[in-house]
Design an enzyme around this catalytic site. Structure first.
Site: not given
Ligand code: ZN
Length: 377
Positions: A98-101, A152, A194, A221, A271, A309, A311, A314, A340
């Site tokens: 991510d750009s950090g905007g 952005d 945006q 946004g 994400d 589950c 995993c 579990c 998990h």
């Protein structure tokens, strides 16, 4: 016959008939990503509590990291000298940075936004930093991520329309400059749409970002404190008209029900810090909703978090044991719960993809929603 090194690309495998959901593959030189995909977040060049091997075992095909955080600490020189972010953190599959905007406008003490860039004080040591679109591209090229994002401006959801329009113009100008200075071969560059919560501005932002031309398109946004339902309204309009031949990425959104809605409106990539953040705080995502393991009701409960589950957590540990770990402040508690949770999100995406492939996404979505209770228990 050996094929030549894969360049970045997106293959649309299937479109759902009843919804706008899509099945696809994002191809990068470091591997492919089946979409719809969830990207575990490793802001500080680590997905909190995980070794890269554990993430691979869970089936993560891509992770997200952050240009702003890594620029501030440890700085890009040491990462460059280490041979890039993949070698620095020992993760050899794709990384999106991510750009950090978003961080500049949320975490840092913002001083000024000019057409040139943003001037702010680092949230870490207070020093003055000037981010320009060019510097943010340079940082991400030094990190060597597989997908870079343009810088952005992310206005607060309370901003009036004139201000949001002005901010959109800045983001568009920055997007043009980002593309112009981006040179790293094999690294994709995504544009960010945006326009706040105004449908016409969002549409204009999308059209003009597509005109500039990027490898993928993100919606930024959202999830910034706006009233519930606002995002869905816009997604229903914007999602389906985003370019069909490029990945569509909904930034920072990651509650299971939101992901299902967004998939049904044509989004491909997600994400969110939720699986690890909730995991560290003792909350588990399950098919029935979120469970708080410290809950006294689990004191003598020998069942796993979620019987269905698959995993490691579990398969091996009970609710009472996990509760005990959290009560005793043992570091294994946050680790097992994060494991998990990340498994839960990656598994949700696998189930979504399977359902789209088998023409039953709509049914899967409804069944999941019927079983899932957003309230914590
Ligand atoms: Zn589990």
């Amino acid at each position: 016959m050996k094929t030549k090194k894969t360049e970045f690309g997106f293959e649309l495998l299937k479109k759902d008939v009843k919804t706008k959901a899509r099945l696809g593959i994002v191809k990068t030189p470091r591997g492919k990503i089946n979409t719809p995909a969830f990207m575990p977040v490793g802001t500080q060049a680590t997905v909190k509590t995980f070794t890269p091997r554990e993430l691979e075992e869970l089936g993560a095909e891509i992770i997200l990291s952050n240009a702003y955080h890594l620029y501030i600490r440890p700085g890009i020189d040491i990462i460059r000298r280490s041979g890039g972010l993949h070698l620095f953190m020992a993760w050899n599959k794709p990384i999106l940075t991510d750009s950090g905007g978003y961080q500049v406008f949320s975490l840092a003490k913002l001083r000024k936004v000019t057409p040139e860039g943003a001037i702010f004080n680092s949230h870490f040591d207070g020093r003055e930093i000037r981010f320009t679109p060019e510097l943010v591209v340079e940082i991400q090229e030094a990190l060597g991520s597989d997908i870079a994002m343009v810088f952005d401006e992310c206005p607060p959801f309370t901003e009036n329309k004139a201000q949001v329009a002005k901010s959109m113009e800045i983001t568009l100008a920055w997007a043009k400059r980002s593309k112009a200075c981006h040179t790293l071969k094999g690294q994709a560059l995504f544009g960010i749409v945006q326009g706040g919560f105004f449908q016409d501005l969002r549409k204009e932002s999308l059209e003009r970002t597509v005109e500039i031309g990027f490898d993928g398109y993100a919606l930024g946004g959202f999830g910034i404190g706006e009233p519930e339902g606002k995002m869905d309204e816009l997604l229903a309009e914007i999602g389906p008209v985003m370019p069909e031949d490029a990945p569509r990425y909904l930034m920072g959104i990651g509650m299971p029900l939101d992901i299902l809605d967004a998939v049904s409106m044509g989004m491909d990539m997600f994400d969110c810090v939720n699986p690890t953040r909730y995991g560290r705080n003792g909350s588990a995502f399950t098919r029935h909703g979120r469970r708080v393991v410290r809950n006294g009701a689990y004191a003598e409960d020998t069942a796993p978090l979620d019987e269905k589950c698959g995993c490691y957590t579990c398969k091996n540990f009970s609710r009472s044991y996990l509760r005990h770990l959290f009560n005793a402040d043992e570091i294994l508690g946050p680790r097992l719960l994060s494991l998990h949770n990340v498994h839960f999100f990656l598994d949700l995406m696998r189930n979504i993809r399977e359902a789209i492939a088998e023409n039953r996404f709509d049914k899967f979505k409804r069944s999941f929603e019927n079983h899932y209770d957003e309230e914590m228990r």
